[in-house]
Design a protein around this motif. Structure first.
Motif, PDB file in Angstrom:
ATOM      1  N   THR A  15       0.824  -1.204   0.000  1.00 30.66           N
ATOM      2  CA  THR A  15       0.000   0.000   0.000  1.00 30.66           C
ATOM      3  C   THR A  15       0.858   1.255   0.000  1.00 30.66           C
ATOM      4  O   THR A  15       0.519   2.250  -0.649  1.00 30.66           O
ATOM      5  CB  THR A  15      -0.922   0.009   1.233  1.00 30.66           C
ATOM      6  N   PHE A  53       1.909   1.869  -3.491  1.00 33.45           N
ATOM      7  CA  PHE A  53       0.736   2.359  -4.222  1.00 33.45           C
ATOM      8  C   PHE A  53       0.491   3.827  -3.881  1.00 33.45           C
ATOM      9  O   PHE A  53       0.218   4.656  -4.761  1.00 33.45           O
ATOM     10  CB  PHE A  53      -0.480   1.510  -3.831  1.00 33.45           C
ATOM     11  N   PHE A  54       0.614   4.171  -2.596  1.00 36.45           N
ATOM     12  CA  PHE A  54       0.372   5.539  -2.141  1.00 36.45           C
ATOM     13  C   PHE A  54       1.440   6.488  -2.676  1.00 36.45           C
ATOM     14  O   PHE A  54       1.131   7.609  -3.101  1.00 36.45           O
ATOM     15  CB  PHE A  54       0.348   5.575  -0.614  1.00 36.45           C
ATOM     16  N   HIS A  71       0.554   7.147  -6.436  1.00 37.45           N
ATOM     17  CA  HIS A  71      -0.685   7.832  -6.811  1.00 37.45           C
ATOM     18  C   HIS A  71      -1.074   8.981  -5.891  1.00 37.45           C
ATOM     19  O   HIS A  71      -2.028   9.703  -6.201  1.00 37.45           O
ATOM     20  CB  HIS A  71      -1.837   6.812  -6.863  1.00 37.45           C
ATOM     21  N   THR A 121      -4.953   7.696  -4.223  1.00 43.27           N
ATOM     22  CA  THR A 121      -4.966   6.329  -3.683  1.00 43.27           C
ATOM     23  C   THR A 121      -6.210   6.092  -2.831  1.00 43.27           C
ATOM     24  O   THR A 121      -6.772   4.990  -2.839  1.00 43.27           O
ATOM     25  CB  THR A 121      -3.712   6.079  -2.825  1.00 43.27           C
ATOM     26  N   ALA A 142      -4.921   1.809   2.883  1.00 42.58           N
ATOM     27  CA  ALA A 142      -4.695   3.143   2.302  1.00 42.58           C
ATOM     28  C   ALA A 142      -4.928   4.279   3.298  1.00 42.58           C
ATOM     29  O   ALA A 142      -4.070   5.164   3.437  1.00 42.58           O
ATOM     30  CB  ALA A 142      -5.559   3.321   1.055  1.00 42.58           C
TER      31      ALA A 142
END
Length: 218
Positions: free
Chosen positions: A113, A116-117, A120, A124, A138
């Motif tokens: 995560t 991913f964070f 984006h 996210t 998230a």
């Protein structure tokens, strides 16, 4: 409802929701609220099947056994409150979550995560609504990294509205079609892919352009 029955519903929500509606009536709204709140608000419950639950609940709205407006409103509130709780837990723990070994946190999911964070940013919070596991972590990572509260809540509320309404509506129109029920898991995964893959490809394209421009300057 005992604890075993509760977890059986979570793991087999498509088969048990109808039975629970027959036995407990309107109290099932409270159970669904609790499940969505727990999945989005507590990192230890990342395995709860939020997407499937929303879709199946929408299907029961189509048969008149549940109220679409009431269900959607309650679950949107649950999703917003869950993310908010998770955010403040992350703020309270802070960066030490990445150096201390907390047994109640899934380290792989946390790192996934965070990547991913980092890629984006605030988006996210919206995108993660459609990605199991990442959805739960998230808001926690947003809190850990001290994302400002106002932008977080804007993404949080927008993501909750989009997630709940899109899946409950999809369940309302398609959830009672036999072939859809038989292949529900696959359909939900395809839907998640359709929502996330274009964004991932877009980010990859932007990264590639930056990389090529950097090489061109050299």
């Amino acid at each position: 409802m005992d604890l075993m029955q509760f977890f059986d519903m979570i793991l087999h929500v498509d088969a048990t929701l109808g039975k629970l509606l027959a036995e407990y009536g309107v109290y099932v709204y409270v159970v669904l609220f609790a499940i969505i709140f727990a999945e989005t608000g507590l990192v230890v419950l990342f395995f709860f099947p939020g997407d499937t639950l929303l879709f199946i609940a929408g299907a029961f709205c189509a048969t008149g056994e549940m109220d679409f407006a009431l269900l959607s409103t309650l679950l949107i509130v649950a999703a917003v409150l869950g993310n908010t709780t998770n955010y403040w837990i992350g703020r309270a723990i802070g960066q030490r979550v990445f150096v201390h070994d907390y047994r109640w946190i899934n380290r792989d999911a946390l790192n996934k995560t965070r990547v991913f964070f980092d890629k984006h940013g605030g988006k996210t919070i919206v995108l993660a609504r459609f990605v199991p596991v990442v959805r739960t972590f998230a808001p926690f990572v947003a809190g850990v990294t001290a994302m400002p509260h106002t932008p977080f809540q804007i993404y949080n509320i927008g993501g909750a509205l989009f997630w709940v309404l899109s899946l409950v509506t999809a369940g309302y129109f398609f959830g009672n079609i036999p072939i859809v029920r038989e292949h529900l898991t696959a359909i939900v995964l395809v839907g998640v892919g359709a929502a996330v893959v274009p964004v991932m490809l877009g980010s990859l394209w932007k990264y590639s352009r930056k990389f090529m421009n950097r090489n061109a300057v050299k």
